[in-house]
Design a protein around this motif. Structure first.
Motif, PDB file in Angstrom:
ATOM      1  N   ILE A  27      58.349  42.833  38.601  1.00 50.63           N
ATOM      2  CA  ILE A  27      57.105  43.115  39.329  1.00 50.63           C
ATOM      3  C   ILE A  27      57.053  42.421  40.692  1.00 50.63           C
ATOM      4  O   ILE A  27      56.204  42.751  41.510  1.00 50.63           O
ATOM      5  N   THR A  84      45.458  34.968  31.255  1.00 49.68           N
ATOM      6  CA  THR A  84      46.287  33.858  31.719  1.00 49.68           C
ATOM      7  C   THR A  84      45.317  32.732  32.098  1.00 49.68           C
ATOM      8  O   THR A  84      44.093  32.955  32.139  1.00 49.68           O
ATOM      9  N   ASN A  90      44.432  31.638  34.946  1.00 50.69           N
ATOM     10  CA  ASN A  90      43.543  32.051  36.044  1.00 50.69           C
ATOM     11  C   ASN A  90      42.493  33.051  35.580  1.00 50.69           C
ATOM     12  O   ASN A  90      41.352  33.035  36.050  1.00 50.69           O
ATOM     13  N   LYS A 110      39.606  31.304  33.339  1.00 51.57           N
ATOM     14  CA  LYS A 110      38.553  30.561  34.070  1.00 51.57           C
ATOM     15  C   LYS A 110      37.297  31.420  34.185  1.00 51.57           C
ATOM     16  O   LYS A 110      36.176  30.944  34.018  1.00 51.57           O
ATOM     17  N   ILE A 162      49.750  42.971  33.842  1.00 49.49           N
ATOM     18  CA  ILE A 162      50.510  42.693  35.072  1.00 49.49           C
ATOM     19  C   ILE A 162      52.004  42.958  34.881  1.00 49.49           C
ATOM     20  O   ILE A 162      52.708  43.263  35.834  1.00 49.49           O
ATOM     21  N   GLN A 168      48.337  45.805  38.565  1.00 47.74           N
ATOM     22  CA  GLN A 168      47.735  45.141  39.735  1.00 47.74           C
ATOM     23  C   GLN A 168      48.119  45.796  41.051  1.00 47.74           C
ATOM     24  O   GLN A 168      47.609  45.432  42.108  1.00 47.74           O
ATOM     25  N   PHE A 169      49.025  46.787  40.975  1.00 46.56           N
ATOM     26  CA  PHE A 169      49.440  47.498  42.196  1.00 46.56           C
ATOM     27  C   PHE A 169      48.799  48.884  42.303  1.00 46.56           C
ATOM     28  O   PHE A 169      49.146  49.664  43.198  1.00 46.56           O
ATOM     29  N   SER A 220      46.607  41.637  44.950  1.00 49.05           N
ATOM     30  CA  SER A 220      47.278  42.202  43.753  1.00 49.05           C
ATOM     31  C   SER A 220      47.549  41.180  42.657  1.00 49.05           C
ATOM     32  O   SER A 220      48.655  41.155  42.101  1.00 49.05           O
ATOM     33  N   LYS A 221      46.573  40.358  42.367  1.00 45.12           N
ATOM     34  CA  LYS A 221      46.732  39.412  41.250  1.00 45.12           C
ATOM     35  C   LYS A 221      45.435  39.372  40.460  1.00 45.12           C
ATOM     36  O   LYS A 221      44.350  39.491  41.044  1.00 45.12           O
ATOM     37  N   ILE A 222      45.580  39.223  39.151  1.00 43.34           N
ATOM     38  CA  ILE A 222      44.365  39.023  38.347  1.00 43.34           C
ATOM     39  C   ILE A 222      43.911  37.590  38.544  1.00 43.34           C
ATOM     40  O   ILE A 222      44.754  36.729  38.868  1.00 43.34           O
ATOM     41  N   PRO A 223      42.604  37.280  38.404  1.00 43.95           N
ATOM     42  CA  PRO A 223      41.508  38.186  38.102  1.00 43.95           C
ATOM     43  C   PRO A 223      40.942  38.844  39.368  1.00 43.95           C
ATOM     44  O   PRO A 223      41.119  38.333  40.469  1.00 43.95           O
ATOM     45  N   GLU A 248      40.325  35.786  43.981  1.00 47.50           N
ATOM     46  CA  GLU A 248      40.617  34.355  43.829  1.00 47.50           C
ATOM     47  C   GLU A 248      39.636  33.750  42.812  1.00 47.50           C
ATOM     48  O   GLU A 248      38.416  33.743  43.013  1.00 47.50           O
ATOM     49  N   SER A 249      40.209  33.236  41.731  1.00 47.30           N
ATOM     50  CA  SER A 249      39.377  32.735  40.622  1.00 47.30           C
ATOM     51  C   SER A 249      38.432  31.614  41.071  1.00 47.30           C
ATOM     52  O   SER A 249      37.305  31.517  40.580  1.00 47.30           O
ATOM     53  N   MET A 272      42.830  24.566  42.732  1.00 43.23           N
ATOM     54  CA  MET A 272      43.410  25.735  43.394  1.00 43.23           C
ATOM     55  C   MET A 272      44.668  25.347  44.193  1.00 43.23           C
ATOM     56  O   MET A 272      45.606  26.138  44.293  1.00 43.23           O
TER      57      MET A 272
HETATM   58  N1  GSH Z   1      45.150  31.966  43.252  1.00 44.42           N
HETATM   59  C1  GSH Z   1      44.971  33.127  42.413  1.00 44.42           C
HETATM   60  C2  GSH Z   1      46.181  33.251  41.526  1.00 44.42           C
HETATM   61  C3  GSH Z   1      46.143  34.503  40.678  1.00 44.42           C
HETATM   62  C4  GSH Z   1      47.482  34.752  39.998  1.00 44.42           C
HETATM   63  O1  GSH Z   1      48.508  34.130  40.307  1.00 44.42           O
HETATM   64  N2  GSH Z   1      47.480  35.688  39.048  1.00 44.42           N
HETATM   65  C5  GSH Z   1      48.711  36.035  38.345  1.00 44.42           C
HETATM   66  C6  GSH Z   1      48.514  35.852  36.835  1.00 44.42           C
HETATM   67  S1  GSH Z   1      48.013  34.208  36.434  1.00 44.42           S
HETATM   68  C7  GSH Z   1      49.059  37.495  38.580  1.00 44.42           C
HETATM   69  O2  GSH Z   1      48.192  38.341  38.607  1.00 44.42           O
HETATM   70  N3  GSH Z   1      50.348  37.788  38.766  1.00 44.42           N
HETATM   71  C8  GSH Z   1      50.800  39.135  38.937  1.00 44.42           C
HETATM   72  C9  GSH Z   1      51.669  39.285  40.149  1.00 44.42           C
HETATM   73  O3  GSH Z   1      51.974  38.270  40.800  1.00 44.42           O
HETATM   74  O4  GSH Z   1      52.082  40.414  40.433  1.00 44.42           O
HETATM   75  C10 GSH Z   1      43.701  32.952  41.583  1.00 44.42           C
HETATM   76  O5  GSH Z   1      43.399  31.823  41.184  1.00 44.42           O
HETATM   77  O6  GSH Z   1      42.975  33.936  41.353  1.00 44.42           O
END
Ligand code: GSH
Length: 290
Positions: free
Chosen positions: A26, A53, A55, A58, A83, A88-89, A100-103, A118-119, A151
């Motif tokens: 990914i 996960t 993040n 939280k 993911i 996420q894409f 493109s990252k959860i949440p 950003e959580s 963070m």
């Molecule tokens: N700083 C971001 C970090 C989010 C993050 O790293 N999410 C990861 C899972 S814990 C994710 O979605 N990874 C999928 C990817 O990188 O494609 C936050 O706190 O929201």
């Protein structure tokens, strides 16, 4: 230390898709959506698109804490984002979180939906919106300091230590040493703070604890990267005491289950649309009713 590599970087970096590692499939060096896919929308004011996960957890803990405090406006639909399958894409997800990252969170309580990514930003947004779990007195600055500490620090734990200790295709002594030292330093920072006060901001539980606990509480219990013994986590007695106290909170127990797609089926609530779902829609219950 072993000489692990004769590698020297090329003039210009090029993308080697097959470089291995747990998330090679990914990871990519560009942003934006890869396919069209709208996000589902439920009936509640908040729409959360996530995975359990640290993040992700939280935010589900925060929403469950707000509901437990009687803030009915924090009702939410939680949708599962896988993911490892690239959800996420999708175009809908990227419109809510360009990173493109959860949440990813949508507040649909007003005339125009508000996106939050950003959580840490979500914890702050929700705390301010509901006037909860963020102190108004002098400990507010302490709370925000620990929130932002998390963070800034957790990427060294996850992207640094966790990646090289557990996920990289080769074990690199230099990288593991560097990040193990940093993670032990971070545990010591927390341990010294928690020797002074019950919670990170002071006497009261706050969004600082909600941000830090899913990462460092899990680490302290040996649940992250199977690294408990390697890092001798039992030595951080104040972190252990704080971790155990937070784990006992019922909102925390519920929040950990939401969008969880791994582990004991009884702990997995893939989607959450109603408070009763915890009793009726965990994976063990759904399997039994098939
Ligand atoms: N700083 C971001 C970090 C989010 C993050 O790293 N999410 C990861 C899972 S814990 C994710 O979605 N990874 C999928 C990817 O990188 O494609 C936050 O706190 O929201």
């Amino acid at each position: 230390m072993a000489d692990e590599s004769n590698y020297s970087p090329a003039e210009v970096w090029t993308w080697n898709k097959a470089n291995g590692g747990r998330f090679a499939a990914i990871n990519r060096p560009s942003a934006g959506s890869t396919h069209d896919k709208e996000l589902p929308v439920g009936r509640h004011p908040f729409q959360l698109y996530s995975l359990a996960t640290p993040n992700g957890v939280k935010v589900t803990i925060m929403l469950e804490e707000l509901l437990a405090l009687g803030h009915a406006g924090a009702e939410y639909d939680a949708w599962l984002i896988r993911i490892d399958e690239g959800d996420q894409f999708g175009s809908g997800f990227v419109a809510v979180n360009p990173n493109s990252k959860i949440p990813a969170l949508l507040d649909r309580s007003g005339p125009t939906p508000v996106r939050i990514f950003e959580s840490g930003a979500m914890l702050l947004y929700l705390a301010e919106k509901f006037g909860a779990l963020l102190p108004l007195d002098a400990s507010r600055a302490e709370c925000l300091s620990w929130l932002f500490w998390q963070m800034g620090s957790a990427p060294y734990l996850g992207g640094g230590f966790g990646h090289f200790y557990a996920y990289a295709p080769i074990k690199i002594e230099y990288a593991i040493d560097r990040f193990a030292m940093e993670v032990k330093r971070q545990l010591d920072v927390l341990d010294r703070r928690l020797a002074e006060s019950a919670y990170l901001a002071g006497d009261d539980y706050s969004i600082a604890d909600i941000a830090v606990w899913p990462w460092y509480g899990a680490l302290a219990k040996g649940l992250l990267y199977d690294a408990g013994e390697f890092l001798q986590v039992q030595d951080y007695a104040n972190v252990q005491r704080w971790t155990d106290a937070i784990a006992e909170r019922s909102a925390v127990k519920r929040g950990r289950m939401v969008n969880r797609a791994f582990g004991d089926p009884a702990s997995q609530l893939h989607e959450r649309h109603d408070a009763d779902d915890f009793l009726t829609k965990t994976q063990d219950k759904l399997a039994a009713s098939d």
